[in-house]
Design a protein around this motif. Structure first.
Motif, mmCIF file in Angstrom:
data_model
loop_
_atom_site.group_PDB
_atom_site.id
_atom_site.type_symbol
_atom_site.label_atom_id
_atom_site.label_comp_id
_atom_site.label_asym_id
_atom_site.label_seq_id
_atom_site.Cartn_x
_atom_site.Cartn_y
_atom_site.Cartn_z
ATOM 1 N N LEU A 40 0.822 -1.212 0.000
ATOM 2 C CA LEU A 40 0.000 0.000 0.000
ATOM 3 C C LEU A 40 0.857 1.263 0.000
ATOM 4 N N SER A 41 2.009 1.187 0.623
ATOM 5 C CA SER A 41 2.895 2.337 0.757
ATOM 6 C C SER A 41 3.437 2.831 -0.585
ATOM 7 N N ILE A 42 3.592 1.940 -1.543
ATOM 8 C CA ILE A 42 4.169 2.334 -2.829
ATOM 9 C C ILE A 42 3.282 3.363 -3.524
ATOM 10 N N ALA A 43 2.054 2.980 -3.819
ATOM 11 C CA ALA A 43 1.136 3.889 -4.514
ATOM 12 C C ALA A 43 0.813 5.110 -3.660
ATOM 13 N N SER A 44 0.719 4.921 -2.362
ATOM 14 C CA SER A 44 0.389 6.035 -1.464
ATOM 15 C C SER A 44 1.471 7.102 -1.494
ATOM 16 N N ASN A 45 2.733 6.688 -1.491
ATOM 17 C CA ASN A 45 3.822 7.667 -1.525
ATOM 18 C C ASN A 45 3.956 8.329 -2.890
ATOM 19 N N ILE A 46 3.667 7.589 -3.954
ATOM 20 C CA ILE A 46 3.647 8.215 -5.277
ATOM 21 C C ILE A 46 2.580 9.308 -5.295
ATOM 22 N N ALA A 47 1.390 8.985 -4.792
ATOM 23 C CA ALA A 47 0.289 9.952 -4.780
ATOM 24 C C ALA A 47 0.629 11.169 -3.919
ATOM 25 N N GLU A 48 1.124 10.915 -2.717
ATOM 26 C CA GLU A 48 1.433 12.035 -1.826
ATOM 27 C C GLU A 48 2.525 12.918 -2.419
ATOM 28 N N GLY A 49 3.564 12.304 -2.944
ATOM 29 C CA GLY A 49 4.655 13.075 -3.520
ATOM 30 C C GLY A 49 4.242 13.869 -4.736
#
Length: 118
Positions: A40-49
């Motif tokens: 979950l962290s992969i897509a979440s960090n792409i989105a946040e960044g």
């Protein structure tokens, strides 16, 4: 440009969904929690960044996403070895994660060349 338009974000979401579904019935809650959270962290960090202003902030979150990929690949290898993950499934995920990693490197290069949109 919104994160939803990024192929790397879409593919990251897809693999996270696959992992959540695969471990839906798992009784090892510790392993299940760890592997689903790193996916979950992969897509979440792409989105946040991607929502941050400036290449430096975007790059920071893309780097975090790359770290989550490394974490997830490690967990997949361990999952294969302890018979939680079928080999063919695990290696398919690892192949996809390596592709996502390459895409993130390309996106970081794009940002570093000064082509970033806000």
């Amino acid at each position: 440009m919104k994160c939803e338009s990024l192929d790397v974000w879409k593919r990251s979401c897809r693999i996270s969904v696959e992992i959540y579904k695969y471990f839906k019935e798992s009784k090892d809650f510790s392993f299940k929690d760890q592997i689903t959270r790193s996916s979950l962290s992969i897509a979440s960090n792409i989105a946040e960044g991607w929502e941050k202003n400036g290449a430096k902030e975007k790059n920071r979150f893309l780097t975090i996403a790359k770290g989550s990929i490394a974490e997830l690949i490690t967990q997949i290898y361990i999952g294969i070895e302890i018979d939680y993950i079928k080999k063919d499934t695990g290696f398919k995920w690892i192949k996809e994660l390596n592709e996502i990693h390459k895409m993130l490197n390309g996106l970081k290069n794009y940002l570093n060349e000064g082509n970033n949109e806000k």
